[in-house]
Design a protein around this motif. Structure first.
Motif, mmCIF file in Angstrom:
data_model
loop_
_atom_site.group_PDB
_atom_site.id
_atom_site.type_symbol
_atom_site.label_atom_id
_atom_site.label_comp_id
_atom_site.label_asym_id
_atom_site.label_seq_id
_atom_site.Cartn_x
_atom_site.Cartn_y
_atom_site.Cartn_z
ATOM 1 N N ALA A 1 53.515 43.594 50.831
ATOM 2 C CA ALA A 1 53.343 43.185 49.435
ATOM 3 C C ALA A 1 51.968 43.561 48.896
ATOM 4 O O ALA A 1 51.836 43.933 47.730
ATOM 5 N N ALA A 2 50.955 43.493 49.729
ATOM 6 C CA ALA A 2 49.597 43.808 49.274
ATOM 7 C C ALA A 2 49.399 45.299 49.055
ATOM 8 O O ALA A 2 48.699 45.709 48.116
ATOM 9 N N ILE A 3 49.999 46.104 49.885
ATOM 10 C CA ILE A 3 49.710 47.539 49.885
ATOM 11 C C ILE A 3 50.632 48.332 48.972
ATOM 12 O O ILE A 3 50.189 49.255 48.285
ATOM 13 N N TRP A 4 51.906 47.993 48.930
ATOM 14 C CA TRP A 4 52.854 48.775 48.126
ATOM 15 C C TRP A 4 52.939 48.197 46.717
ATOM 16 O O TRP A 4 53.458 47.105 46.513
ATOM 17 N N ALA A 5 52.445 48.937 45.731
ATOM 18 C CA ALA A 5 52.395 48.477 44.338
ATOM 19 C C ALA A 5 53.784 48.205 43.758
ATOM 20 O O ALA A 5 53.917 47.398 42.837
ATOM 21 N N ASN A 6 54.824 48.833 44.291
ATOM 22 C CA ASN A 6 56.175 48.611 43.771
ATOM 23 C C ASN A 6 56.886 47.443 44.455
ATOM 24 O O ASN A 6 58.042 47.165 44.171
ATOM 25 N N HIS A 7 56.199 46.738 45.335
ATOM 26 C CA HIS A 7 56.787 45.565 46.002
ATOM 27 C C HIS A 7 56.923 44.428 44.985
ATOM 28 O O HIS A 7 56.041 44.219 44.149
ATOM 29 N N SER A 8 58.007 43.682 45.068
ATOM 30 C CA SER A 8 58.269 42.615 44.092
ATOM 31 C C SER A 8 57.208 41.513 44.094
ATOM 32 O O SER A 8 57.042 40.822 43.090
ATOM 33 N N ARG A 9 56.481 41.339 45.181
ATOM 34 C CA ARG A 9 55.451 40.288 45.261
ATOM 35 C C ARG A 9 54.029 40.872 45.247
ATOM 36 O O ARG A 9 53.071 40.184 45.572
ATOM 37 N N HIS A 10 53.893 42.153 44.860
ATOM 38 C CA HIS A 10 52.591 42.810 44.899
ATOM 39 C C HIS A 10 51.547 42.093 44.033
ATOM 40 O O HIS A 10 50.445 41.796 44.510
ATOM 41 N N ALA A 11 51.858 41.829 42.797
ATOM 42 C CA ALA A 11 50.878 41.217 41.888
ATOM 43 C C ALA A 11 50.413 39.862 42.413
ATOM 44 O O ALA A 11 49.210 39.564 42.420
ATOM 45 N N GLU A 12 51.343 39.059 42.854
ATOM 46 C CA GLU A 12 51.021 37.727 43.383
ATOM 47 C C GLU A 12 50.146 37.835 44.630
ATOM 48 O O GLU A 12 49.138 37.124 44.780
ATOM 49 N N THR A 13 50.523 38.720 45.532
ATOM 50 C CA THR A 13 49.778 38.891 46.781
ATOM 51 C C THR A 13 48.405 39.480 46.507
ATOM 52 O O THR A 13 47.401 39.019 47.057
ATOM 53 N N PHE A 14 48.341 40.493 45.670
ATOM 54 C CA PHE A 14 47.071 41.143 45.353
ATOM 55 C C PHE A 14 46.107 40.148 44.707
ATOM 56 O O PHE A 14 44.906 40.178 44.966
ATOM 57 N N ALA A 15 46.630 39.231 43.876
ATOM 58 C CA ALA A 15 45.796 38.205 43.239
ATOM 59 C C ALA A 15 45.280 37.189 44.256
ATOM 60 O O ALA A 15 44.216 36.591 44.067
ATOM 61 N N TRP A 16 46.008 36.977 45.338
ATOM 62 C CA TRP A 16 45.611 36.015 46.372
ATOM 63 C C TRP A 16 44.495 36.556 47.262
ATOM 64 O O TRP A 16 43.701 35.796 47.811
ATOM 65 N N LEU A 17 44.387 37.861 47.410
ATOM 66 C CA LEU A 17 43.480 38.483 48.371
ATOM 67 C C LEU A 17 41.983 38.282 48.146
ATOM 68 O O LEU A 17 41.251 38.070 49.115
ATOM 69 N N PRO A 18 41.468 38.363 46.921
ATOM 70 C CA PRO A 18 40.011 38.314 46.746
ATOM 71 C C PRO A 18 39.371 37.072 47.361
ATOM 72 O O PRO A 18 39.875 35.957 47.237
ATOM 73 N N GLY A 19 38.277 37.310 48.063
ATOM 74 C CA GLY A 19 37.517 36.223 48.673
ATOM 75 C C GLY A 19 38.053 35.737 50.008
ATOM 76 O O GLY A 19 37.451 34.869 50.635
ATOM 77 N N LYS A 20 39.171 36.280 50.456
ATOM 78 C CA LYS A 20 39.752 35.856 51.732
ATOM 79 C C LYS A 20 39.168 36.673 52.878
ATOM 80 O O LYS A 20 38.898 37.860 52.743
ATOM 81 N N ASN A 21 38.968 36.014 54.007
ATOM 82 C CA ASN A 21 38.593 36.696 55.245
ATOM 83 C C ASN A 21 39.896 37.022 55.958
ATOM 84 O O ASN A 21 40.621 36.126 56.379
ATOM 85 N N LEU A 22 40.183 38.314 56.078
ATOM 86 C CA LEU A 22 41.478 38.760 56.554
ATOM 87 C C LEU A 22 41.415 39.296 57.975
ATOM 88 O O LEU A 22 40.433 39.921 58.371
ATOM 89 N N VAL A 23 42.498 39.060 58.701
ATOM 90 C CA VAL A 23 42.621 39.483 60.093
ATOM 91 C C VAL A 23 44.017 40.083 60.268
ATOM 92 O O VAL A 23 44.985 39.596 59.681
ATOM 93 N N VAL A 24 44.110 41.136 61.087
ATOM 94 C CA VAL A 24 45.406 41.694 61.473
ATOM 95 C C VAL A 24 45.446 41.847 62.982
ATOM 96 O O VAL A 24 44.414 41.821 63.653
ATOM 97 N N CYS A 25 46.657 41.999 63.484
ATOM 98 C CA CYS A 25 46.857 42.280 64.898
ATOM 99 C C CYS A 25 47.791 43.487 65.005
ATOM 100 O O CYS A 25 48.430 43.872 64.014
ATOM 101 N N PRO A 26 47.885 44.099 66.169
ATOM 102 C CA PRO A 26 48.752 45.281 66.323
ATOM 103 C C PRO A 26 50.201 45.038 65.903
ATOM 104 O O PRO A 26 50.827 45.923 65.318
ATOM 105 N N LEU A 27 50.736 43.862 66.168
ATOM 106 C CA LEU A 27 52.119 43.577 65.787
ATOM 107 C C LEU A 27 52.312 43.723 64.278
ATOM 108 O O LEU A 27 53.296 44.308 63.816
ATOM 109 N N GLY A 28 51.374 43.220 63.496
ATOM 110 C CA GLY A 28 51.451 43.332 62.039
ATOM 111 C C GLY A 28 51.296 44.763 61.556
ATOM 112 O O GLY A 28 52.026 45.216 60.669
#
Length: 109
Positions: A12-39
């Motif tokens: 949702a964050a990366i693909w602009a045509n995703h139905s939840r992109h705007a909502e997810t992109f708005a949630w991201l600022p100021g967050k400390n983000l972590v990923v793992c290989p599975l994700g």
């Protein structure tokens, strides 16, 4: 608080045509983000699947790499044995594993 991102949030964050992109992109600022290989692998698998997003692998790879770099996303290992997570149904396997992995590392899923 650091947030471990699951495949759905990455998509949702990366693909602009995703139905939840705007909502997810708005949630991201100021967050400390972590990923793992599975994700990361799940993002690449779904992004390049012909029945899903159907993107070329190099495009999906580049977009994921850019997202992780631009947001200084931290990486952690999938260092929890798969059998340490106790899902009761197939649709719970990945979610339970990621929730347990997040808890192990003091993260929020």
């Amino acid at each position: 608080m650091k947030h471990l991102l699951d495949v759905n949030v990455l998509l949702a964050a990366i693909w602009a045509n995703h139905s939840r992109h705007a909502e997810t992109f708005a949630w991201l600022p100021g967050k400390n983000l972590v990923v793992c290989p599975l994700g990361e692998l799940g993002f690449l698998r779904i992004s390049t699947n012909q029945r899903a997003i159907n993107a070329p692998m190099d495009q999906a790879w580049t977009l994921l790499e850019r997202f992780l770099d631009e947001r200084a996303v931290e990486r952690i290992a999938d260092d929890l044995p798969a059998l340490a997570s106790h899902a009761k149904a197939s649709e719970q396997v990945t979610d339970h594993y990621l929730a347990d992995l997040a808890a192990k590392h003091g993260l929020k899923l």
